[in-house]
Design a protein around this motif. Structure first.
Motif, PDB file in Angstrom:
ATOM      1  N   LEU A 218       4.047  15.760 -12.495  1.00  0.00           N
ATOM      2  CA  LEU A 218       2.892  16.882 -13.520  1.00  0.00           C
ATOM      3  C   LEU A 218       2.655  18.143 -13.049  1.00  0.00           C
ATOM      4  CD1 LEU A 218      -0.098  13.856 -13.978  1.00  0.00           C
ATOM      5  CD2 LEU A 218       1.598  14.730 -15.685  1.00  0.00           C
ATOM      6  N   ASN A 219       3.223  18.591 -11.623  1.00  0.00           N
ATOM      7  CA  ASN A 219       3.081  19.698 -11.619  1.00  0.00           C
ATOM      8  C   ASN A 219       4.376  20.513 -11.649  1.00  0.00           C
ATOM      9  OD1 ASN A 219       1.924  21.767  -9.692  1.00  0.00           O
ATOM     10  ND2 ASN A 219       3.019  21.710  -8.578  1.00  0.00           N
TER      11      ASN A 219
ATOM     12  N   LEU B   4       1.388  24.946  -9.077  1.00  0.00           N
ATOM     13  CA  LEU B   4       0.893  25.896  -8.002  1.00  0.00           C
ATOM     14  C   LEU B   4       2.298  25.034  -6.986  1.00  0.00           C
ATOM     15  CD1 LEU B   4      -2.148  25.811  -7.333  1.00  0.00           C
ATOM     16  CD2 LEU B   4      -1.781  23.859  -6.031  1.00  0.00           C
ATOM     17  N   PRO B   5       2.342  26.751  -5.845  1.00  0.00           N
ATOM     18  CA  PRO B   5       3.472  26.408  -4.951  1.00  0.00           C
ATOM     19  C   PRO B   5       3.213  25.194  -4.716  1.00  0.00           C
ATOM     20  CG  PRO B   5       1.638  28.104  -5.397  1.00  0.00           C
ATOM     21  CD  PRO B   5       1.516  27.664  -6.241  1.00  0.00           C
ATOM     22  N   TRP B   6       4.409  24.704  -4.054  1.00  0.00           N
ATOM     23  CA  TRP B   6       4.839  23.501  -2.992  1.00  0.00           C
ATOM     24  C   TRP B   6       4.322  24.068  -1.805  1.00  0.00           C
ATOM     25  CZ3 TRP B   6       4.421  19.729  -5.611  1.00  0.00           C
ATOM     26  CH2 TRP B   6       5.157  19.493  -6.811  1.00  0.00           C
ATOM     27  N   VAL B   7       4.666  25.504  -1.408  1.00  0.00           N
ATOM     28  CA  VAL B   7       4.205  26.113   0.348  1.00  0.00           C
ATOM     29  C   VAL B   7       2.749  26.930   0.011  1.00  0.00           C
ATOM     30  CG1 VAL B   7       4.585  26.644   2.181  1.00  0.00           C
ATOM     31  CG2 VAL B   7       6.455  25.325   1.056  1.00  0.00           C
ATOM     32  N   TYR B   8       2.205  26.843  -0.074  1.00  0.00           N
ATOM     33  CA  TYR B   8       0.616  27.828  -0.071  1.00  0.00           C
ATOM     34  C   TYR B   8       1.613  29.167   0.772  1.00  0.00           C
ATOM     35  CZ  TYR B   8      -3.321  30.758   0.534  1.00  0.00           C
ATOM     36  OH  TYR B   8      -4.304  31.253   0.429  1.00  0.00           O
TER      37      TYR B   8
ATOM     38  N   VAL C 106       3.631  10.456  -9.226  1.00  0.00           N
ATOM     39  CA  VAL C 106       3.211  11.126 -10.299  1.00  0.00           C
ATOM     40  C   VAL C 106       1.918  12.752 -10.730  1.00  0.00           C
ATOM     41  CG1 VAL C 106       0.891  11.188 -12.076  1.00  0.00           C
ATOM     42  CG2 VAL C 106       2.071   8.950 -10.974  1.00  0.00           C
ATOM     43  N   GLY C 107       1.449  13.722  -9.576  1.00  0.00           N
ATOM     44  CA  GLY C 107       0.936  13.861  -9.268  1.00  0.00           C
ATOM     45  C   GLY C 107       2.171  15.754  -9.015  1.00  0.00           C
ATOM     46  N   VAL C 108       3.581  14.994  -8.399  1.00  0.00           N
ATOM     47  CA  VAL C 108       4.432  15.882  -8.752  1.00  0.00           C
ATOM     48  C   VAL C 108       5.130  15.980  -9.650  1.00  0.00           C
ATOM     49  CG1 VAL C 108       7.203  16.072  -7.634  1.00  0.00           C
ATOM     50  CG2 VAL C 108       5.194  15.428  -5.349  1.00  0.00           C
TER      51      VAL C 108
ATOM     52  N   ALA D 165       1.810   6.543  -6.823  1.00  0.00           N
ATOM     53  CA  ALA D 165       0.782   8.184  -7.192  1.00  0.00           C
ATOM     54  C   ALA D 165       1.347   9.330  -6.982  1.00  0.00           C
ATOM     55  CB  ALA D 165       0.269   7.321  -6.351  1.00  0.00           C
ATOM     56  N   SER D 166       1.576   9.299  -5.269  1.00  0.00           N
ATOM     57  CA  SER D 166       2.371  10.408  -5.472  1.00  0.00           C
ATOM     58  C   SER D 166       3.186  11.437  -5.995  1.00  0.00           C
ATOM     59  CB  SER D 166       2.682  11.125  -3.670  1.00  0.00           C
ATOM     60  OG  SER D 166       1.673  10.844  -2.942  1.00  0.00           O
TER      61      SER D 166
ATOM     62  N   ALA E 239       1.081  -1.163   0.548  1.00  0.00           N
ATOM     63  CA  ALA E 239      -0.403   0.016  -0.333  1.00  0.00           C
ATOM     64  C   ALA E 239       0.724   1.333  -0.128  1.00  0.00           C
ATOM     65  CB  ALA E 239      -1.114   0.082   1.114  1.00  0.00           C
TER      66      ALA E 239
ATOM     67  N   ILE F 112       2.427   1.789  -3.301  1.00  0.00           N
ATOM     68  CA  ILE F 112       1.597   2.148  -4.472  1.00  0.00           C
ATOM     69  C   ILE F 112       1.573   3.904  -4.129  1.00  0.00           C
ATOM     70  CG2 ILE F 112      -1.180   2.419  -5.115  1.00  0.00           C
ATOM     71  CD1 ILE F 112      -1.147  -0.505  -3.957  1.00  0.00           C
ATOM     72  N   PHE F 113       1.080   4.114  -2.786  1.00  0.00           N
ATOM     73  CA  PHE F 113       1.213   5.852  -2.040  1.00  0.00           C
ATOM     74  C   PHE F 113       2.168   6.244  -2.567  1.00  0.00           C
ATOM     75  CE2 PHE F 113       1.005   8.913   0.992  1.00  0.00           C
ATOM     76  CZ  PHE F 113       0.289   9.537   1.450  1.00  0.00           C
TER      77      PHE F 113
END
Lengths: 176, 170
Positions: free
Chosen positions: B31-32, B39-43, B27-29, B24-25, B17, B20-21
């Motif tokens: 693509l950003n 999107l800035p990493w730190v808001y 992939v998000g990193v 998948a994370s 698990a 996979i986590f």
């Protein structure tokens, strides 16, 4: 599992088989339902991570600075875990992830409701589809989803799974 | 033995698990990073907004607290009426964005043009205070601030609140 043991010990075969089959189909339904829901929920969040980050900040649980990182990564975990459940790839680990995420969402909704936060739940990304303000209905719904997802962790045996189909074909190539 | 096998199987489940986590994370990193508008990493919250040509600083509840009790400052509650009546910043004037022109007629006497207005709504992502600030900017109000943390943060911090309609002596 009980059904399988009975089968080996020579229990009443037709009944055991029908119980086994009903469990298989129930777990398949649970897998498809939870998997489909996660894929659906992830789409809007992936398309608009900034809005999802806003929904995370509204809960006032995580430090606001972390909201973007979570909004950029979590929807992909939702998408992959959901797709794996639907297709039957690593179903049980995927169900561990969906159960974990649903538990976190449940805790967040309970916290928001208990502290009287009047916020949109942000469950499905877009405000139109998210089901509105957090309330008891969201808590009950999330609790039911946690239980369904956890059932897959406990009782999935790899039936109707892409992996099992693939492995069985590799192990026994079809006769001419 | 059976217990050991059970532990091993749970451990294997959790490890798979986690893999996979992480994948998948990533992939998000990735693509950003590849996105044309990442999107800035730190808001980081905006520190001010331009509304109707007026620069409106965004402040948190601690900064807003400094102005509480100042005779030249008026707090403006832009939330729904039921929530305002339930509780609001002590002394706050009720002015929601819905039918704001009508509501302003009743509130105008409590909002001198030269005063500092601190507007608030529910929380960081609520834009009701912005909408009202935009309207007030068109009317000539120049000294406005938005308490972007919202009423929730003010109440959570244990700062002074009142219930019901604004009384004369609030």
């Amino acid at each position: 599992m009980i059904a399988r043991i009975k089968h080996r010990r020579g229990g009443p075969l037709p009944r055991v088989q029908s119980e086994d089959i009903s469990v298989k189909y129930t777990i398949l339904a649970a897998r498809l339902f939870i998997g489909g829901l996660f894929v659906y929920a992830s789409v809007y969040k992936i398309m608009d991570p900034a809005e999802f980050a806003g929904a995370i900040r509204n809960y006032l649980i995580l430090p606001a600075a972390w909201s973007n990182v979570v909004a950029l990564t979590l929807p992909w975990v939702e998408l992959v875990a959901g797709a794996f459940l639907v297709l039957g790839i690593q179903s049980r680990p995927a169900a561990v992830l969906t159960t974990g995420m649903l538990t976190v969402f449940l805790a967040a909704v309970v916290y928001a409701y208990a502290t009287g936060l009047d916020i949109d739940c942000g469950c499905f990304g877009s405000p139109e589809s998210s089901g509105g303000r957090v309330g008891v209905a969201h808590i009950v719904r999330d609790l039911a989803l946690v239980l369904v997802s956890f059932a897959v962790v406990l009782w999935d045996r790899g039936d109707f799974a892409l992996e099992t189909i693939f492995h069985s074909k590799v192990a026994s190539p079809s006769s001419p | 033995m059976a217990g050991q096998n059970g532990m091993r199987s749970v451990f294997s489940l959790v490890v798979r698990a986690a893999i996979i986590f992480i994948c998948a994370s990533l992939v998000g990193v990735a693509l950003n990073m590849a996105s044309s508008r990442p999107l800035p990493w730190v808001y980081e919250p905006a520190s001010q907004l331009e509304l109707s040509g007026v620069t409106v600083p965004l402040i948190d509840e601690r900064e807003a607290r400094k102005f509480f009790g100042d005779p030249g400052t008026v707090f403006v509650d832009t939330r729904n009426e039921a929530d305002y009546l339930s509780s609001h910043v002590e002394g706050a004037v009720f002015l929601p964005p819905t039918d704001v022109e009508e509501k302003f007629v009743a509130a105008e006497a409590l909002l001198p043009r030269e005063s500092r207005l601190i507007l608030y709504c529910y929380g960081p992502e609520c834009d009701m205070a912005e909408e009202v600030a935009r309207f007030l900017g068109q009317l000539g109000y120049r000294n406005m601030m938005i308490m972007s943390a919202g009423y929730g943060a003010w109440e959570k911090a244990g700062l002074p609140v009142a219930r019901g309609k604004r009384s004369r002596n609030e």
